[in-house]
Motif scaffolding. Sequence first.
Motif, PDB file in Angstrom:
ATOM      1  N   THR A 129       0.819  -1.222   0.000  1.00 48.31           N
ATOM      2  CA  THR A 129       0.000   0.000   0.000  1.00 48.31           C
ATOM      3  C   THR A 129       0.848   1.265   0.000  1.00 48.31           C
ATOM      4  OG1 THR A 129      -0.153   0.124   2.422  1.00 48.31           O
ATOM      5  CG2 THR A 129      -1.818  -1.196   1.273  1.00 48.31           C
ATOM      6  N   VAL A 130       2.075   1.177   0.549  1.00 48.38           N
ATOM      7  CA  VAL A 130       2.930   2.367   0.536  1.00 48.38           C
ATOM      8  C   VAL A 130       3.522   2.540  -0.861  1.00 48.38           C
ATOM      9  CG1 VAL A 130       3.541   2.166   2.961  1.00 48.38           C
ATOM     10  CG2 VAL A 130       4.981   1.085   1.228  1.00 48.38           C
ATOM     11  N   GLU A 131       3.936   3.744  -1.152  1.00 47.31           N
ATOM     12  CA  GLU A 131       4.532   4.050  -2.457  1.00 47.31           C
ATOM     13  C   GLU A 131       6.053   3.991  -2.329  1.00 47.31           C
ATOM     14  OE1 GLU A 131       3.664   4.207  -6.201  1.00 47.31           O
ATOM     15  OE2 GLU A 131       2.104   4.438  -4.661  1.00 47.31           O
ATOM     16  N   PRO A 132       6.679   2.934  -2.850  1.00 48.02           N
ATOM     17  CA  PRO A 132       8.135   2.818  -2.709  1.00 48.02           C
ATOM     18  C   PRO A 132       8.899   3.771  -3.627  1.00 48.02           C
ATOM     19  CG  PRO A 132       7.315   1.010  -4.018  1.00 48.02           C
ATOM     20  CD  PRO A 132       6.092   1.759  -3.519  1.00 48.02           C
ATOM     21  N   ASP A 133      10.097   4.158  -3.162  1.00 47.52           N
ATOM     22  CA  ASP A 133      10.969   5.006  -3.977  1.00 47.52           C
ATOM     23  C   ASP A 133      12.040   4.173  -4.648  1.00 47.52           C
ATOM     24  OD1 ASP A 133      10.157   7.872  -3.402  1.00 47.52           O
ATOM     25  OD2 ASP A 133      10.363   7.084  -1.366  1.00 47.52           O
ATOM     26  N   LEU A 134      12.334   3.015  -4.041  1.00 57.13           N
ATOM     27  CA  LEU A 134      13.437   2.184  -4.511  1.00 57.13           C
ATOM     28  C   LEU A 134      13.240   0.751  -4.035  1.00 57.13           C
ATOM     29  CD1 LEU A 134      16.461   1.976  -5.592  1.00 57.13           C
ATOM     30  CD2 LEU A 134      17.133   2.495  -3.221  1.00 57.13           C
ATOM     31  N   ALA A 135      13.687  -0.206  -4.860  1.00 60.00           N
ATOM     32  CA  ALA A 135      13.580  -1.617  -4.458  1.00 60.00           C
ATOM     33  C   ALA A 135      14.894  -2.348  -4.687  1.00 60.00           C
ATOM     34  CB  ALA A 135      12.460  -2.310  -5.238  1.00 60.00           C
ATOM     35  N   PHE A 136      15.205  -3.242  -3.747  1.00 61.47           N
ATOM     36  CA  PHE A 136      16.375  -4.114  -3.872  1.00 61.47           C
ATOM     37  C   PHE A 136      15.875  -5.511  -4.194  1.00 61.47           C
ATOM     38  CE2 PHE A 136      18.133  -0.879  -1.015  1.00 61.47           C
ATOM     39  CZ  PHE A 136      19.414  -0.698  -1.511  1.00 61.47           C
ATOM     40  N   PHE A 137      16.408  -6.120  -5.239  1.00 71.64           N
ATOM     41  CA  PHE A 137      16.015  -7.478  -5.609  1.00 71.64           C
ATOM     42  C   PHE A 137      17.179  -8.437  -5.416  1.00 71.64           C
ATOM     43  CE2 PHE A 137      13.081  -4.789  -7.932  1.00 71.64           C
ATOM     44  CZ  PHE A 137      11.870  -5.410  -7.661  1.00 71.64           C
ATOM     45  N   ASP A 138      16.849  -9.691  -5.149  1.00 71.55           N
ATOM     46  CA  ASP A 138      17.882 -10.698  -4.969  1.00 71.55           C
ATOM     47  C   ASP A 138      18.213 -11.307  -6.326  1.00 71.55           C
ATOM     48  OD1 ASP A 138      15.246 -11.851  -4.962  1.00 71.55           O
ATOM     49  OD2 ASP A 138      16.164 -13.770  -4.427  1.00 71.55           O
ATOM     50  N   GLY A 139      19.251 -10.806  -6.939  1.00 71.15           N
ATOM     51  CA  GLY A 139      19.643 -11.298  -8.254  1.00 71.15           C
ATOM     52  C   GLY A 139      20.285 -10.184  -9.048  1.00 71.15           C
ATOM     53  N   SER A 140      20.430 -10.386 -10.318  1.00 69.13           N
ATOM     54  CA  SER A 140      21.087  -9.401 -11.159  1.00 69.13           C
ATOM     55  C   SER A 140      20.132  -8.390 -11.771  1.00 69.13           C
ATOM     56  CB  SER A 140      21.808 -10.103 -12.313  1.00 69.13           C
ATOM     57  OG  SER A 140      23.089 -10.532 -11.914  1.00 69.13           O
ATOM     58  N   GLY A 141      20.702  -7.296 -12.183  1.00 69.03           N
ATOM     59  CA  GLY A 141      19.950  -6.294 -12.922  1.00 69.03           C
ATOM     60  C   GLY A 141      20.583  -6.230 -14.308  1.00 69.03           C
ATOM     61  N   LEU A 158       7.365  -2.098 -13.377  1.00 65.38           N
ATOM     62  CA  LEU A 158       6.695  -1.227 -12.401  1.00 65.38           C
ATOM     63  C   LEU A 158       7.125   0.232 -12.574  1.00 65.38           C
ATOM     64  CD1 LEU A 158       7.192  -3.420  -9.187  1.00 65.38           C
ATOM     65  CD2 LEU A 158       5.045  -3.095 -10.435  1.00 65.38           C
ATOM     66  N   ASP A 159       8.094   0.462 -13.437  1.00 60.32           N
ATOM     67  CA  ASP A 159       8.754   1.753 -13.590  1.00 60.32           C
ATOM     68  C   ASP A 159       9.191   2.279 -12.224  1.00 60.32           C
ATOM     69  OD1 ASP A 159       9.858   3.866 -14.938  1.00 60.32           O
ATOM     70  OD2 ASP A 159       8.051   5.108 -14.819  1.00 60.32           O
ATOM     71  N   LEU A 160       9.857   1.403 -11.489  1.00 58.66           N
ATOM     72  CA  LEU A 160      10.328   1.717 -10.147  1.00 58.66           C
ATOM     73  C   LEU A 160      11.860   1.648 -10.108  1.00 58.66           C
ATOM     74  CD1 LEU A 160       9.712   1.976  -7.023  1.00 58.66           C
ATOM     75  CD2 LEU A 160       9.709  -0.532  -6.986  1.00 58.66           C
ATOM     76  N   PRO A 161      12.519   2.655  -9.529  1.00 59.17           N
ATOM     77  CA  PRO A 161      13.977   2.588  -9.406  1.00 59.17           C
ATOM     78  C   PRO A 161      14.340   1.285  -8.686  1.00 59.17           C
ATOM     79  CG  PRO A 161      13.265   4.814  -8.985  1.00 59.17           C
ATOM     80  CD  PRO A 161      12.010   3.970  -9.058  1.00 59.17           C
ATOM     81  N   SER A 162      15.275   0.533  -9.236  1.00 66.00           N
ATOM     82  CA  SER A 162      15.582  -0.765  -8.643  1.00 66.00           C
ATOM     83  C   SER A 162      17.059  -1.119  -8.774  1.00 66.00           C
ATOM     84  CB  SER A 162      14.735  -1.858  -9.308  1.00 66.00           C
ATOM     85  OG  SER A 162      15.049  -1.964 -10.685  1.00 66.00           O
ATOM     86  N   ILE A 163      17.484  -2.022  -7.890  1.00 61.82           N
ATOM     87  CA  ILE A 163      18.880  -2.449  -7.836  1.00 61.82           C
ATOM     88  C   ILE A 163      18.926  -3.964  -7.659  1.00 61.82           C
ATOM     89  CG2 ILE A 163      20.985  -2.370  -6.423  1.00 61.82           C
ATOM     90  CD1 ILE A 163      20.173   0.521  -5.669  1.00 61.82           C
ATOM     91  N   GLY A 164      19.846  -4.602  -8.355  1.00 57.72           N
ATOM     92  CA  GLY A 164      20.022  -6.045  -8.220  1.00 57.72           C
ATOM     93  C   GLY A 164      21.156  -6.326  -7.245  1.00 57.72           C
ATOM     94  N   VAL A 165      20.907  -7.181  -6.266  1.00 54.44           N
ATOM     95  CA  VAL A 165      21.914  -7.556  -5.279  1.00 54.44           C
ATOM     96  C   VAL A 165      22.057  -9.077  -5.317  1.00 54.44           C
ATOM     97  CG1 VAL A 165      22.585  -7.527  -2.845  1.00 54.44           C
ATOM     98  CG2 VAL A 165      21.286  -5.604  -3.807  1.00 54.44           C
ATOM     99  N   ALA A 166      23.152  -9.560  -5.915  1.00 51.49           N
ATOM    100  CA  ALA A 166      23.356 -11.002  -6.050  1.00 51.49           C
ATOM    101  C   ALA A 166      24.541 -11.468  -5.216  1.00 51.49           C
ATOM    102  CB  ALA A 166      23.586 -11.353  -7.520  1.00 51.49           C
ATOM    103  N   LYS A 167      24.532 -12.756  -4.921  1.00 48.13           N
ATOM    104  CA  LYS A 167      25.646 -13.318  -4.146  1.00 48.13           C
ATOM    105  C   LYS A 167      26.695 -13.899  -5.070  1.00 48.13           C
ATOM    106  CE  LYS A 167      22.373 -14.599  -0.532  1.00 48.13           C
ATOM    107  NZ  LYS A 167      21.201 -14.414  -1.435  1.00 48.13           N
ATOM    108  N   ASN A 168      26.335 -14.132  -6.294  1.00 49.38           N
ATOM    109  CA  ASN A 168      27.277 -14.688  -7.272  1.00 49.38           C
ATOM    110  C   ASN A 168      27.189 -13.954  -8.595  1.00 49.38           C
ATOM    111  OD1 ASN A 168      28.286 -17.212  -5.788  1.00 49.38           O
ATOM    112  ND2 ASN A 168      26.068 -17.435  -5.656  1.00 49.38           N
ATOM    113  N   LEU A 169      28.284 -14.011  -9.339  1.00 45.65           N
ATOM    114  CA  LEU A 169      28.351 -13.339 -10.637  1.00 45.65           C
ATOM    115  C   LEU A 169      27.746 -14.210 -11.728  1.00 45.65           C
ATOM    116  CD1 LEU A 169      29.511 -10.797 -12.010  1.00 45.65           C
ATOM    117  CD2 LEU A 169      31.639 -12.079 -12.349  1.00 45.65           C
ATOM    118  N   LEU A 170      26.794 -13.654 -12.459  1.00 46.25           N
ATOM    119  CA  LEU A 170      26.150 -14.399 -13.552  1.00 46.25           C
ATOM    120  C   LEU A 170      27.008 -14.341 -14.808  1.00 46.25           C
ATOM    121  CD1 LEU A 170      23.747 -15.833 -14.924  1.00 46.25           C
ATOM    122  CD2 LEU A 170      22.737 -13.569 -15.282  1.00 46.25           C
ATOM    123  N   CYS A 171      27.486 -13.150 -15.127  1.00 47.01           N
ATOM    124  CA  CYS A 171      28.318 -12.965 -16.316  1.00 47.01           C
ATOM    125  C   CYS A 171      29.059 -11.648 -16.179  1.00 47.01           C
ATOM    126  CB  CYS A 171      27.447 -12.987 -17.577  1.00 47.01           C
ATOM    127  SG  CYS A 171      26.127 -11.748 -17.588  1.00 47.01           S
ATOM    128  N   GLY A 172      29.896 -11.325 -17.120  1.00 42.91           N
ATOM    129  CA  GLY A 172      30.685 -10.116 -17.009  1.00 42.91           C
ATOM    130  C   GLY A 172      32.050 -10.440 -16.423  1.00 42.91           C
TER     131      GLY A 172
END
Length: 268
Positions: A129-141, A158-172
């Motif tokens: 119900t609250v309007e978020p400004d930012l979200a952290f996701f578990d994984g890559s962006g 969602l057109d929401l500012p977001s960041i990916g936080v992963a424990k392992n590197l997928l690529c790169g």
Amino acid sequence: MDPVHPDFVPDASLDREEMEALQREIAAQAIFEDDFDFDPGRVRADRETGQQALDATSDGTTDGDAPVVVGVDQAFLDDDRAVSALVALQDGVVIERTHAVAQTEIPYIPGLLSFREGGAILAGFRELTVEPDLAFFDGSGRIHFREAGLATHVGVTLDLPSIGVAKNLLCGRPVASTDGLAEGERVDIEADGDVTAPDGTVVGYAVQSRQYDSPNRYVNPLIVSPGHRVGAATAADLVLSCSAGYKLPEPTRLADKYADDLKSELGD
DNA sequence: GCGACAG
DNA sequence: ATCTTGTCGC
């Protein structure tokens, strides 16, 4: 909140080629630079630790104008039911928690994670119900073969500012060793041949959010990348400012625990 | 063909 | 992600 781009909602019934085509479309809409309204300097992890707790804002009151940050994580109840857990914080205080259970239509496939977990996540956001400004996701962006990892897919939908936080590197490719970094340090992750971005583009960072003092015990760095409307450097800054003595930033850590609790309560 | 691969 | 006790180290 509901999707701003219903056409981007992950559809597990698509075939692999269609999923990859959708990801390319999403990546084209994603903004990998700072494009948000809140003041990143007013995002903080908690009220107990850190330099910020010492300044004038630590007077025991919650700043109702501070940015709302939501941590998102998932757990699995069975082989075909996932539960998403969302924890929203403002000025270091939990102001709302929501969750949702959804069927998992497809197995885990590297590069297609959002099609497995995205449905449950969007259902969780629907309860918020609250309007978020930012979200952290578990994984890559952006650290993703087609620059459209879970954090980017959901963030753009969602057109929401977001960041990916992963424990392992997928690529790169890390530009330097990511071993034994000191707390607060970071190492660039550049695009290589596996990523659609031009070779050498900084698509994220290995971020040492926590480290032990002495040399016998190590903590692996987090892999942080932009999801949507946040640049790589700012994404790393925000993860560090939301960290409070643990490896995971507080929103993610609390969502992690909430997901575990839900698994116990709702499980089998 | 071989290797690599978030959660 | 998940299956799981003890155990090493601060």
